[in-house]
Design a protein around this motif. Sequence first.
Motif, PDB file in Angstrom:
ATOM      1  N   ARG A 256      40.920  34.998  39.157  1.00 49.90           N
ATOM      2  CA  ARG A 256      39.483  34.691  39.221  1.00 49.90           C
ATOM      3  C   ARG A 256      38.639  35.943  39.420  1.00 49.90           C
ATOM      4  N   ILE A 257      39.269  37.101  39.384  1.00 48.29           N
ATOM      5  CA  ILE A 257      38.467  38.329  39.495  1.00 48.29           C
ATOM      6  C   ILE A 257      38.759  39.260  38.320  1.00 48.29           C
ATOM      7  N   ARG A 258      37.789  40.102  38.025  1.00 43.77           N
ATOM      8  CA  ARG A 258      37.896  41.007  36.878  1.00 43.77           C
ATOM      9  C   ARG A 258      37.118  42.279  37.199  1.00 43.77           C
ATOM     10  N   LEU A 259      37.584  43.390  36.644  1.00 40.54           N
ATOM     11  CA  LEU A 259      36.860  44.660  36.835  1.00 40.54           C
ATOM     12  C   LEU A 259      36.070  44.963  35.578  1.00 40.54           C
ATOM     13  N   CYS A 260      34.880  45.496  35.776  1.00 40.95           N
ATOM     14  CA  CYS A 260      34.081  45.939  34.647  1.00 40.95           C
ATOM     15  C   CYS A 260      33.709  47.382  34.966  1.00 40.95           C
ATOM     16  N   TYR A 261      33.941  48.299  34.041  1.00 40.75           N
ATOM     17  CA  TYR A 261      33.671  49.694  34.381  1.00 40.75           C
ATOM     18  C   TYR A 261      33.063  50.461  33.214  1.00 40.75           C
ATOM     19  N   ILE A 273      39.821  68.060  32.658  1.00 41.86           N
ATOM     20  CA  ILE A 273      38.926  66.900  32.650  1.00 41.86           C
ATOM     21  C   ILE A 273      38.857  66.267  34.038  1.00 41.86           C
ATOM     22  N   HIS A 274      37.682  65.764  34.419  1.00 43.11           N
ATOM     23  CA  HIS A 274      37.668  64.813  35.516  1.00 43.11           C
ATOM     24  C   HIS A 274      36.746  63.660  35.155  1.00 43.11           C
ATOM     25  N   PHE A 275      36.877  62.564  35.866  1.00 42.66           N
ATOM     26  CA  PHE A 275      36.160  61.354  35.476  1.00 42.66           C
ATOM     27  C   PHE A 275      35.174  60.918  36.540  1.00 42.66           C
ATOM     28  N   HIS A 276      33.989  60.502  36.091  1.00 44.61           N
ATOM     29  CA  HIS A 276      33.051  59.797  36.955  1.00 44.61           C
ATOM     30  C   HIS A 276      33.014  58.365  36.449  1.00 44.61           C
ATOM     31  N   ALA A 277      33.200  57.414  37.349  1.00 40.38           N
ATOM     32  CA  ALA A 277      33.240  56.030  36.884  1.00 40.38           C
ATOM     33  C   ALA A 277      32.429  55.132  37.793  1.00 40.38           C
ATOM     34  N   VAL A 278      31.811  54.126  37.198  1.00 42.30           N
ATOM     35  CA  VAL A 278      31.244  53.046  38.004  1.00 42.30           C
ATOM     36  C   VAL A 278      32.115  51.826  37.745  1.00 42.30           C
ATOM     37  N   ILE A 279      32.545  51.193  38.826  1.00 45.43           N
ATOM     38  CA  ILE A 279      33.448  50.049  38.706  1.00 45.43           C
ATOM     39  C   ILE A 279      32.795  48.857  39.404  1.00 45.43           C
ATOM     40  N   ARG A 280      32.609  47.797  38.663  1.00 47.67           N
ATOM     41  CA  ARG A 280      31.952  46.598  39.199  1.00 47.67           C
ATOM     42  C   ARG A 280      32.981  45.483  39.301  1.00 47.67           C
ATOM     43  N   LEU A 281      32.848  44.670  40.331  1.00 44.54           N
ATOM     44  CA  LEU A 281      33.759  43.545  40.507  1.00 44.54           C
ATOM     45  C   LEU A 281      33.054  42.256  40.076  1.00 44.54           C
ATOM     46  N   ASP A 282      33.699  41.508  39.175  1.00 44.18           N
ATOM     47  CA  ASP A 282      33.145  40.241  38.685  1.00 44.18           C
ATOM     48  C   ASP A 282      34.074  39.094  39.036  1.00 44.18           C
ATOM     49  N   GLY A 283      33.554  37.905  38.978  1.00 50.05           N
ATOM     50  CA  GLY A 283      34.371  36.704  39.060  1.00 50.05           C
ATOM     51  C   GLY A 283      34.718  36.248  37.652  1.00 50.05           C
ATOM     52  N   VAL A 284      35.649  35.308  37.541  1.00 55.91           N
ATOM     53  CA  VAL A 284      36.006  34.766  36.232  1.00 55.91           C
ATOM     54  C   VAL A 284      35.822  33.255  36.277  1.00 55.91           C
ATOM     55  N   ASP A 285      35.069  32.736  35.328  1.00 56.27           N
ATOM     56  CA  ASP A 285      34.892  31.293  35.191  1.00 56.27           C
ATOM     57  C   ASP A 285      36.039  30.782  34.307  1.00 56.27           C
TER      58      ASP A 285
END
Length: 511
Positions: A256-261, A273-285
Amino acid sequence: MTVSTLTVVPEALASGTAPYAEPDPIRLTLLARSSDTTLQALARAARDDFPDWLQHVRPAASCKRPIRLAATMNTVEAATGRLLSTVDTRDMPDGVLYKPCGNRRESMCPSCSARYKGDAYQIVRSLLVGGNGVPETVATHPAVFVTFTAPSFGEVHTRVVRKHTCAKRKGCDCRPEPCHARRDQPLCPHGRRLACFARHDPGDKSLGTPLCLDCYQHNAQVVWNLASGELWRRTTIAIHRYLRRVARRLGVPGNRIRLCYGKAAKYQARGVIHFHAVIRLDGVDPDDKTAIIAPPPGIGIGDRIDAVEHAARVTAFTTDPHPTRPGGWPIAWGEQLDVRPITVAASGQVTDLMAAAYVAKYATKSTEVTGHVSGRLNDETVNLYADPDGTHTERLIEACWILGGPRDWRALRRRAHMLGFAGHFLTKSRSHPVTFQLQRNKRVVFRRAETTGPTEDTTVTEAPTLLVVNFLQFVGSGWHTTADAILANTSAALARDHQTLARQQIADLTG
Ligand SMILES: [Zn+2]
Ligand SMILES: [Zn+2]
Ligand SMILES: [Zn+2]
Ligand SMILES: [Zn+2]
């Protein structure tokens, strides 16, 4: 600009004819071929179709190296297949369409790069606050801003400021720590002293270069760059797994959870290389997998930071064997990891828009930071840039070329100009629907609406019943002459200035 040059050399046009008479087309063609930019510009600006030409090149006017396309565009009625109209570029100024090159790199095309940055910003922004078809409720989903870095491949000259007192980090003039202050001053096997007491300025050329070029592990670094995409992929899986475990502990099914980045890749001065990331937590219907909904409550900020830190620590693998290194290379993150919660309101924390701007900014940078700018290399050009006994960057390119010899490792040769990195500079998870293509399409629709104007007939609103069939053919890239480039770029710059001025005036009037 054309006005001032026109008055400088009247004789070039006027010899044999009356001044300011209709220019002879053959003479204009000859002038246009002149190697003198001023004469070229005169030839272009004196033509009858100059205003049309300026209008025609407008979509690509600010581009440094536009793509020229020959095309036939047919408008067909969808229901009947009846051909309504045909437009051929042969009837247009120069007989071609001009399309912006679209290059992401600032050093290659400042204008297209600025546009790319704008699109990148919209993509990351909508990930954090919604818009572009993403519900605005995503702003309430917990999100973190993470910086992942590579491990050390040897000591390099650095500039470390313990405590900044400068207003802006750009142009920082704070006093840094000594680079590598060491009382014992050990010698490396090559007899070099592994210490440096200098306090380096921000623009110092030695920053990012190794204390000993011969000790430095150039091979391991370019292989790491190549493998960094896979390392990132495995890391996102590990973060997801960790959070699923947390969810299950709370009695929520793990699916029921998913990552969106969204993430941007950036080179450090040492060429890694290095990475900058934004990671959001979503629910799953479970009934509608594509719906973007809030995650189940109870997964706290600490859990999310723990998840990222845990994933960065445990994710590691070994590359495939290479003839020069049968055991492969170990691939893992470095010790420096920065995880911060993203807040919506500004309170000294990383805010959503700050994070979006930051990620977008780095999406337009390339290897420039290492002082190396070139396109893809081949057998002939590689010798200009690679040298086993050369500078730090030359050795990195050499490593890509040598290790990229075996067939399974060819990617390293193809990406030698990128110091081995083979990924994209801005990537996002598939669950985020806003793409570069979407941004581009929006611009085309806008431009069409703009040129159609409000007095046109209303068939525009019934557009879906019409099909536009294009036959496009690549003719070349770049402007015909240096003068064309100057004229087009200048007109674009003027248009921009006018817009800025107008906006300023409106702001003054309304403010
Ligand atoms: Zn361009
Ligand atoms: Zn130093
Ligand atoms: Zn500072
Ligand atoms: Zn050494």
